[in-house]
Design a protein around this motif. Structure first.
Motif, short mmCIF file in Angstrom:
data_model
loop_
_atom_site.label_atom_id
_atom_site.label_comp_id
_atom_site.label_asym_id
_atom_site.label_seq_id
_atom_site.Cartn_x
_atom_site.Cartn_y
_atom_site.Cartn_z
N VAL A 105 0.85 -1.20 0.00
CA VAL A 105 0.00 0.00 0.00
C VAL A 105 0.89 1.25 0.00
N VAL A 106 1.91 1.24 0.83
CA VAL A 106 2.83 2.39 0.87
C VAL A 106 3.57 2.52 -0.45
N ALA A 107 3.94 1.40 -1.06
CA ALA A 107 4.57 1.45 -2.39
C ALA A 107 3.63 2.10 -3.40
N TYR A 108 2.35 1.81 -3.29
CA TYR A 108 1.34 2.44 -4.16
C TYR A 108 1.29 3.95 -3.93
N VAL A 109 1.36 4.37 -2.67
CA VAL A 109 1.40 5.81 -2.36
C VAL A 109 2.63 6.43 -3.01
N TYR A 110 3.77 5.76 -2.89
CA TYR A 110 5.01 6.28 -3.48
C TYR A 110 4.91 6.36 -5.01
N LEU A 111 4.33 5.33 -5.63
CA LEU A 111 4.16 5.36 -7.08
C LEU A 111 3.30 6.54 -7.51
N ASP A 112 2.25 6.79 -6.74
CA ASP A 112 1.37 7.90 -7.06
C ASP A 112 2.11 9.23 -6.91
N ARG A 113 2.84 9.37 -5.82
CA ARG A 113 3.62 10.61 -5.62
C ARG A 113 4.65 10.79 -6.72
N PHE A 114 5.30 9.70 -7.09
CA PHE A 114 6.31 9.76 -8.14
C PHE A 114 5.68 10.19 -9.46
N THR A 139 -3.70 8.93 5.19
CA THR A 139 -3.34 8.72 3.78
C THR A 139 -3.32 7.23 3.46
N PHE A 140 -2.74 6.44 4.35
CA PHE A 140 -2.70 4.99 4.17
C PHE A 140 -4.12 4.44 4.01
N HIS A 141 -5.01 4.84 4.89
CA HIS A 141 -6.40 4.39 4.85
C HIS A 141 -7.09 4.84 3.55
N ALA A 142 -6.83 6.07 3.14
CA ALA A 142 -7.45 6.58 1.91
C ALA A 142 -7.01 5.78 0.69
N TYR A 143 -5.75 5.40 0.63
CA TYR A 143 -5.27 4.62 -0.51
C TYR A 143 -5.82 3.19 -0.48
N CYS A 144 -5.95 2.63 0.71
CA CYS A 144 -6.58 1.30 0.84
C CYS A 144 -8.02 1.36 0.33
N CYS A 145 -8.74 2.38 0.75
CA CYS A 145 -10.14 2.54 0.33
C CYS A 145 -10.23 2.75 -1.18
N TYR A 146 -9.30 3.51 -1.73
CA TYR A 146 -9.33 3.74 -3.17
C TYR A 146 -9.11 2.44 -3.94
N LEU A 147 -8.15 1.63 -3.49
CA LEU A 147 -7.90 0.35 -4.15
C LEU A 147 -9.15 -0.53 -4.13
N CYS A 175 -4.25 11.36 -3.09
CA CYS A 175 -4.93 11.63 -1.83
C CYS A 175 -4.66 13.05 -1.39
N SER A 176 -5.68 13.73 -0.95
CA SER A 176 -5.44 15.07 -0.39
C SER A 176 -5.42 14.96 1.13
N SER A 177 -4.30 15.33 1.67
CA SER A 177 -4.16 15.37 3.13
C SER A 177 -3.15 16.44 3.46
N THR A 178 -3.03 16.75 4.72
CA THR A 178 -2.13 17.81 5.12
C THR A 178 -0.67 17.44 4.90
N GLU A 179 -0.36 16.14 4.81
CA GLU A 179 1.02 15.75 4.60
C GLU A 179 1.46 15.92 3.16
N ASP A 180 0.51 15.89 2.24
CA ASP A 180 0.85 15.93 0.83
C ASP A 180 0.99 17.35 0.33
N GLU A 181 1.81 17.50 -0.70
CA GLU A 181 1.96 18.81 -1.30
C GLU A 181 0.69 19.17 -2.06
N SER A 182 0.54 20.42 -2.42
CA SER A 182 -0.67 20.86 -3.11
C SER A 182 -0.86 20.15 -4.44
#
Length: 201
Positions: free
Chosen positions: A76-85, A156-164, A186-193
């Motif tokens: 799941v975290v790898a998926y977050v990283y792929l999305d950010r990348f 963010t982790f939960h949001a990506y799980c839900c999206y999958l 995912c839009s969250s306070t940790e992510d850039e605009s």
């Protein structure tokens, strides 16, 4: 691919199937776009292979899970990283020429960040069917491509799980037939605009 010691029978977590389904559809969609646009303007990245790997995305993810012993949450975290990348590198869409290298690299980085124990780059290179030198180069390029933004909040982790899970449920719905697959941002306070919009890959 290199022969590795076969671990005992493993039950594949659902995230492997969900993530592979999404990534296969994204890669296929971008392959079509690549053919229509006559390439990426000549830009080749370290992630691009000369040919498409013969192993499917699902079999590749299963292989990584089977031999790397990283937790399902790493995928799941790898998926977050792929999305950010993908957000930060819009000139490098995920396609069938780079998806496998992006997967092994994102899982490696995720395992190092998330898990207490993980294998070294040489082992991941063997699992991924690439050289250790290439694995090292991919890791560095991926980290710079992410801007070293590795922290993933629980929200963010939960949001990506839900999206999958939601993506898989929508896959069979009539209104989704023919639509372009997306990596969810995912839009969250940790992510850039830039992460507050959806990216069509």
């Amino acid at each position: 691919m290199a022969e590795l010691e076969t671990p005992p029978a493993i039950i594949m977590p659902r995230v492997i199937r969900l993530l592979s389904s999404l990534l296969e559809r994204v890669a296929e969609s971008n392959d079509l776009g690549r053919r229509l646009e006559t390439g990426r303007g000549g830009k080749i990245s370290v992630f691009d292979g000369l040919t498409r790997p013969t192993i499917s995305v699902q079999n590749y993810l299963e292989r990584i899970f089977k031999y790397a012993n990283c937790s399902p949450s790493c995928f799941v975290v790898a998926y977050v990283y792929l999305d950010r990348f993908a957000q930060r590198q819009p000139l490098l869409p995920i396609d069938s020429f780079n998806v496998h290298r992006l997967i092994i690299t994102s899982v490696l980085v995720s395992a190092k960040f998330m898990d207490d124990m993980y294998y070294n780059n040489a082992y991941y290179a063997k699992v991924g069917g690439i050289s250790t030198r290439e694995m090292n180069l991919l890791e560095v390029d991926f980290l710079f491509g992410l801007g070293f933004q590795l922290n993933v909040t629980p929200d963010t982790f939960h949001a990506y799980c839900c999206y999958l899970q939601g993506d898989q449920m929508l896959l069979g719905s009539p209104q989704n037939i023919g639509s372009t697959p997306k990596l969810h941002c995912c839009s969250s306070t940790e992510d850039e605009s830039t992460h507050q919009q959806q990216l069509t890959v």
